[in-house]
Design a protein around this motif. Structure first.
Motif, mmCIF file in Angstrom:
data_model
loop_
_atom_site.group_PDB
_atom_site.id
_atom_site.type_symbol
_atom_site.label_atom_id
_atom_site.label_comp_id
_atom_site.label_asym_id
_atom_site.label_seq_id
_atom_site.Cartn_x
_atom_site.Cartn_y
_atom_site.Cartn_z
ATOM 1 N N ALA A 1 40.905 44.598 26.918
ATOM 2 C CA ALA A 1 42.004 45.471 26.499
ATOM 3 C C ALA A 1 43.338 44.752 26.579
ATOM 4 O O ALA A 1 44.216 44.948 25.722
ATOM 5 C CB ALA A 1 42.025 46.725 27.371
ATOM 6 N N ALA A 2 43.508 43.897 27.583
ATOM 7 C CA ALA A 2 44.764 43.161 27.720
ATOM 8 C C ALA A 2 44.967 42.198 26.556
ATOM 9 O O ALA A 2 46.068 42.098 25.998
ATOM 10 C CB ALA A 2 44.773 42.404 29.050
ATOM 11 N N VAL A 3 43.912 41.492 26.167
ATOM 12 C CA VAL A 3 44.022 40.558 25.043
ATOM 13 C C VAL A 3 44.315 41.312 23.752
ATOM 14 O O VAL A 3 45.174 40.904 22.954
ATOM 15 C CB VAL A 3 42.742 39.720 24.911
ATOM 16 N N ARG A 4 43.648 42.423 23.553
ATOM 17 C CA ARG A 4 43.902 43.224 22.357
ATOM 18 C C ARG A 4 45.336 43.743 22.353
ATOM 19 O O ARG A 4 46.004 43.747 21.308
ATOM 20 C CB ARG A 4 42.926 44.388 22.276
ATOM 21 N N ARG A 5 45.811 44.162 23.514
ATOM 22 C CA ARG A 5 47.163 44.713 23.616
ATOM 23 C C ARG A 5 48.218 43.654 23.270
ATOM 24 O O ARG A 5 49.219 43.950 22.601
ATOM 25 C CB ARG A 5 47.378 45.237 25.043
ATOM 26 N N LEU A 6 48.009 42.422 23.701
ATOM 27 C CA LEU A 6 48.997 41.369 23.484
ATOM 28 C C LEU A 6 48.910 40.743 22.095
ATOM 29 O O LEU A 6 49.925 40.475 21.455
ATOM 30 C CB LEU A 6 48.844 40.280 24.546
ATOM 31 N N ALA A 7 47.675 40.473 21.639
ATOM 32 C CA ALA A 7 47.519 39.722 20.390
ATOM 33 C C ALA A 7 47.363 40.626 19.171
ATOM 34 O O ALA A 7 47.762 40.236 18.067
ATOM 35 C CB ALA A 7 46.312 38.791 20.490
ATOM 36 N N GLY A 8 46.779 41.792 19.355
ATOM 37 C CA GLY A 8 46.481 42.663 18.226
ATOM 38 C C GLY A 8 47.665 42.964 17.321
ATOM 39 O O GLY A 8 47.556 42.871 16.093
ATOM 40 N N PRO A 9 48.831 43.327 17.879
ATOM 41 C CA PRO A 9 49.966 43.672 17.007
ATOM 42 C C PRO A 9 50.503 42.489 16.199
ATOM 43 O O PRO A 9 51.217 42.682 15.216
ATOM 44 C CB PRO A 9 51.025 44.168 18.006
ATOM 45 N N VAL A 10 50.169 41.262 16.606
ATOM 46 C CA VAL A 10 50.721 40.074 15.950
ATOM 47 C C VAL A 10 49.786 39.530 14.878
ATOM 48 O O VAL A 10 50.239 38.941 13.892
ATOM 49 C CB VAL A 10 51.007 38.973 17.005
ATOM 50 N N LEU A 11 48.490 39.727 15.045
ATOM 51 C CA LEU A 11 47.502 39.104 14.167
ATOM 52 C C LEU A 11 47.051 40.073 13.080
ATOM 53 O O LEU A 11 46.795 41.248 13.345
ATOM 54 C CB LEU A 11 46.290 38.640 14.984
ATOM 55 N N ALA A 12 46.925 39.555 11.863
ATOM 56 C CA ALA A 12 46.461 40.344 10.731
ATOM 57 C C ALA A 12 45.080 39.872 10.324
ATOM 58 O O ALA A 12 44.778 38.680 10.366
ATOM 59 C CB ALA A 12 47.436 40.209 9.558
ATOM 60 N N GLY A 13 44.228 40.811 9.904
ATOM 61 C CA GLY A 13 42.881 40.453 9.488
ATOM 62 C C GLY A 13 41.966 40.222 10.675
ATOM 63 O O GLY A 13 42.374 40.323 11.831
ATOM 64 N N PRO A 14 40.700 39.886 10.404
ATOM 65 C CA PRO A 14 39.743 39.652 11.488
ATOM 66 C C PRO A 14 40.170 38.482 12.371
ATOM 67 O O PRO A 14 40.678 37.477 11.882
ATOM 68 C CB PRO A 14 38.436 39.335 10.750
#
Length: 221
Positions: free
Chosen positions: A72-85
């Motif tokens: 969840a921490a990785v998703r929280r930090l990187a998710g908003p910045v990365l587009a696509g799979p």
């Protein structure tokens, strides 16, 4: 390993509602635990290792809880910045799987080119453009998928993570992370994997490093 997405862990970040200075003071007093980047967690909610340290090398039910928080921490930090799979890899994947030292840089495989973000956030991103995040199987006879979904996070599998750490990782942090993961693998299947992929850049050194880790006392032979 469960892949279900339960209620998101209650992370604390500077400004919501405590300042960064207040969170650091709360960490010193034992009220919160620093997770990664600018994410903190309530000390009474964050899973702990058998020796009492926050999410080191857990066992049993605590292990899955630790994976859930780290994913969840990785998703929280990187998710908003990365587009696509995209898929966590390298030291980031190793941390999600087994805990230990939180990464100072989040590593991910992405399927499309990303410009460096104007506001990179709490941690730096190191991106590799490849089809890895699409979950395609590794080439060769008896190949296994290289990506697994852990609590909503696409992440390299343990064997693939060991390979990446030993093939491209530099410094003691990569070796320590690989040493935490190797006991989770079948030694012969890991050797077979490295042999089948021996033509990849860096695999000669990776195979030597693998044998050192497998020969350590207490490791499966």
């Amino acid at each position: 390993m469960s892949t279900a997405q339960a209620e998101p862990p209650p992370f604390l970040v500077p400004g919501m509602p405590f300042t960064a200075a207040e969170l650091r003071a709360m960490e010193r007093s034992g009220l919160v635990v620093h997770v990664v980047g600018d994410l903190y967690a309530p000390a009474d909610r964050y899973p702990r290792a058998p020796d009492g340290r926050p999410t080191g090398r857990e066992a049993g039910a605590g292990a899955d809880a630790g994976v859930r928080w780290r994913a969840a921490a990785v998703r929280r930090l990187a998710g908003p910045v990365l587009a696509g799979p995209w898929a966590a890899m390298g030291l980031t994947a190793a941390w999600v799987h087994a805990g230990g030292e939180a990464p100072g840089v989040l590593e991910a495989s992405v399927t499309r080119y990303h410009r460096r973000p104007l506001h990179p956030g709490a941690v730096t991103l190191r991106l590799e453009q490849s089809a890895l995040a699409l979950g395609r199987p590794a080439p060769g006879p008896g190949a296994e998928a290289d990506v697994v979904v852990l609590h909503g996070l696409c992440c390299t599998t343990v064997p693939r993570t060991v390979e990446d750490l030993l093939r491209t990782g530099t410094g003691p942090a990569a070796l320590r992370a690989a040493a935490r993961l190797v006991p989770r693998c079948d030694p012969q299947r890991l050797r077979d994997r490295f042999e089948a992929r021996r033509r990849r850049a860096g695999m000669a050194d990776a195979r030597r490093a693998l044998e050192v880790l497998l020969d350590r006392p207490g490791r499966p032979g």
